[in-house]
Design a protein around this motif. Structure first.
Motif, short mmCIF file in Angstrom:
data_model
loop_
_atom_site.label_atom_id
_atom_site.label_comp_id
_atom_site.label_asym_id
_atom_site.label_seq_id
_atom_site.Cartn_x
_atom_site.Cartn_y
_atom_site.Cartn_z
N LEU A 67 -28.28 9.33 28.18
CA LEU A 67 -29.64 8.99 27.76
C LEU A 67 -29.59 7.75 26.88
CD1 LEU A 67 -30.74 12.55 26.65
CD2 LEU A 67 -31.62 11.38 28.67
N TYR A 68 -30.42 6.77 27.16
CA TYR A 68 -30.53 5.66 26.21
C TYR A 68 -31.25 6.17 24.97
CZ TYR A 68 -35.47 5.03 27.53
OH TYR A 68 -36.82 5.22 27.75
N THR A 69 -31.03 5.50 23.84
CA THR A 69 -31.77 5.82 22.61
C THR A 69 -32.89 4.79 22.45
OG1 THR A 69 -30.09 4.58 21.36
CG2 THR A 69 -29.88 6.97 21.41
N PRO A 70 -34.14 5.23 22.37
CA PRO A 70 -35.28 4.31 22.44
C PRO A 70 -35.41 3.40 21.23
CG PRO A 70 -36.03 6.51 21.93
CD PRO A 70 -34.57 6.63 22.25
N THR A 79 -36.79 9.53 24.49
CA THR A 79 -35.82 10.40 25.17
C THR A 79 -35.42 11.60 24.31
OG1 THR A 79 -33.98 9.05 24.35
CG2 THR A 79 -34.84 8.51 26.55
N VAL A 80 -35.99 11.75 23.14
CA VAL A 80 -35.60 12.84 22.24
C VAL A 80 -35.97 14.20 22.83
CG1 VAL A 80 -35.91 13.86 19.96
CG2 VAL A 80 -35.68 11.38 20.20
N PHE A 116 -27.68 8.92 13.63
CA PHE A 116 -27.81 7.61 14.26
C PHE A 116 -28.14 6.54 13.21
CE2 PHE A 116 -28.59 10.63 17.60
CZ PHE A 116 -28.10 10.03 18.75
N ARG A 117 -27.72 5.30 13.51
CA ARG A 117 -28.15 4.15 12.71
C ARG A 117 -28.38 2.98 13.67
NH1 ARG A 117 -22.36 3.41 9.73
NH2 ARG A 117 -21.14 2.73 11.54
N LYS A 118 -29.25 2.05 13.28
CA LYS A 118 -29.62 0.94 14.16
C LYS A 118 -28.55 -0.15 14.16
CE LYS A 118 -34.60 1.61 13.66
NZ LYS A 118 -35.88 1.02 13.23
N ASN A 119 -28.29 -0.71 15.36
CA ASN A 119 -27.37 -1.83 15.45
C ASN A 119 -28.15 -3.14 15.30
OD1 ASN A 119 -28.61 -2.37 17.93
ND2 ASN A 119 -26.88 -1.68 19.16
N ASN A 120 -27.52 -4.26 15.65
CA ASN A 120 -28.15 -5.57 15.46
C ASN A 120 -29.37 -5.79 16.35
OD1 ASN A 120 -26.24 -6.26 13.55
ND2 ASN A 120 -24.88 -7.23 15.03
N TRP A 121 -29.51 -4.99 17.40
CA TRP A 121 -30.67 -5.09 18.30
C TRP A 121 -31.69 -4.00 18.02
CZ3 TRP A 121 -25.60 -5.66 20.08
CH2 TRP A 121 -25.27 -6.93 20.54
N ASP A 122 -31.54 -3.30 16.89
CA ASP A 122 -32.43 -2.19 16.52
C ASP A 122 -32.30 -0.99 17.45
OD1 ASP A 122 -33.50 -3.25 14.17
OD2 ASP A 122 -35.05 -4.36 15.26
N ILE A 123 -31.18 -0.89 18.15
CA ILE A 123 -30.91 0.27 19.01
C ILE A 123 -30.23 1.34 18.17
CG2 ILE A 123 -29.75 1.12 21.07
CD1 ILE A 123 -29.69 -1.80 22.07
N PRO A 124 -30.78 2.54 18.09
CA PRO A 124 -30.10 3.61 17.35
C PRO A 124 -28.80 4.00 18.03
CG PRO A 124 -32.43 4.14 17.73
CD PRO A 124 -32.09 2.98 18.61
N GLU A 125 -27.70 3.98 17.28
CA GLU A 125 -26.39 4.36 17.81
C GLU A 125 -25.76 5.44 16.94
OE1 GLU A 125 -24.83 0.25 19.96
OE2 GLU A 125 -24.16 0.70 17.93
N PRO A 126 -24.96 6.33 17.54
CA PRO A 126 -24.32 7.37 16.74
C PRO A 126 -23.41 6.80 15.66
CG PRO A 126 -24.13 7.84 19.09
CD PRO A 126 -24.64 6.44 18.96
N VAL A 127 -23.45 7.39 14.48
CA VAL A 127 -22.57 6.96 13.40
C VAL A 127 -21.13 7.37 13.72
CG1 VAL A 127 -22.05 7.21 10.94
CG2 VAL A 127 -24.44 7.13 11.72
N GLU A 128 -20.96 8.59 14.17
CA GLU A 128 -19.65 9.08 14.58
C GLU A 128 -19.82 9.86 15.88
OE1 GLU A 128 -17.81 11.39 11.55
OE2 GLU A 128 -17.77 9.77 10.08
N ALA A 129 -18.95 9.61 16.85
CA ALA A 129 -19.07 10.31 18.12
C ALA A 129 -17.76 10.27 18.88
CB ALA A 129 -20.19 9.69 18.96
N LYS A 130 -17.61 11.22 19.77
CA LYS A 130 -16.41 11.33 20.60
C LYS A 130 -16.56 10.50 21.86
CE LYS A 130 -14.07 14.73 23.53
NZ LYS A 130 -14.14 16.14 24.02
N THR A 131 -15.60 9.61 22.11
CA THR A 131 -15.61 8.79 23.31
C THR A 131 -15.36 9.65 24.54
OG1 THR A 131 -14.78 6.90 22.06
CG2 THR A 131 -14.57 6.79 24.45
#
Length: 208
Positions: A67-70, A79-80, A116-131
């Motif tokens: 799922l993308y994070t909106p 997508t929540v 989650f925290r926002k990256n440089n494009w304001d996309i929320p990304e997991p702070v810590e996650a399993k690849t």
């Protein structure tokens, strides 16, 4: 499967017969504008109806769903609710983390308590996650601005999802989310573009 809901009085139903633009740059500008013009009430209603359509998909052969994070400021379909529904039916969820200075996304598994925290494009990304391995993913929920009735998609022009989808297994499903119906006119596709296998709109679920 094909589900239909009437939204005849809503701006979400566009008169696509009047749209003659098929190049991506024109469509990208037009649909960014159209989406930003939607009111909070229209967004809430459209997201609710997309969620209704999503629940009707057969997930029996899907275990792991990307799922993308909106991005809230762009009024992307949420997508929540989709993610919570997938957890409720026993599915695993993943999302992408943009790899700096590239068009790659690292795939990671996400859970109920993922922060989650926002990256440089304001996309929320997991702070810590399993690849996780891309080969584990069975279905990809894809962001877009618009698409046509052949599954050609207009995204934001960075190419992250085309790169990602080309690395997925051959039978992976790519389902887009849109507040608008597919265009009648065919979008000018490029060699690197990956077509959608379906689209969820507030009105119905399209298969391409």
């Amino acid at each position: 499967m094909r589900c239909t809901i009437c939204l005849s009085k809503s701006r979400l139903r566009s008169n696509h017969n009047s749209i003659k633009m098929t190049d991506k740059n024109s469509l990208r500008a037009l649909y960014k504008k159209k989406r930003l013009e939607l009111t909070l009430a229209e967004l809430t209603k459209a997201n609710s109806r997309i969620f209704e359509q999503f629940q009707k998909i057969d997930f029996s052969e899907c275990n792991l769903i990307h799922l993308y994070t909106p991005i809230a400021k762009w009024n992307e379909p949420d997508t929540v609710l989709l993610r919570d529904f997938l957890y409720a039916i026993g599915k695993r969820c993943a999302t992408g983390i943009v790899v700096e200075n590239s068009t790659e996304m690292q795939q990671v598994e996400i859970f109920h308590d993922t922060q989650f925290r926002k990256n440089n494009w304001d996309i929320p990304e997991p702070v810590e996650a399993k690849t996780i391995a891309v080969s584990e993913i069975d279905l990809v929920v894809v962001p877009l601005l618009c698409c046509d009735k052949e599954g050609n998609r207009v995204g934001y022009g960075k190419g992250f999802y085309d790169v990602f989808l080309r690395k997925c297994k051959p039978n992976v499903q790519a389902i887009g989310l849109s507040f608008f119906e597919p265009l009648r006119e065919v979008i000018s596709a490029e060699a690197h573009d990956v077509k959608l296998s379906g689209l969820l709109s507030p009105n119905q679920f399209y298969r391409f």
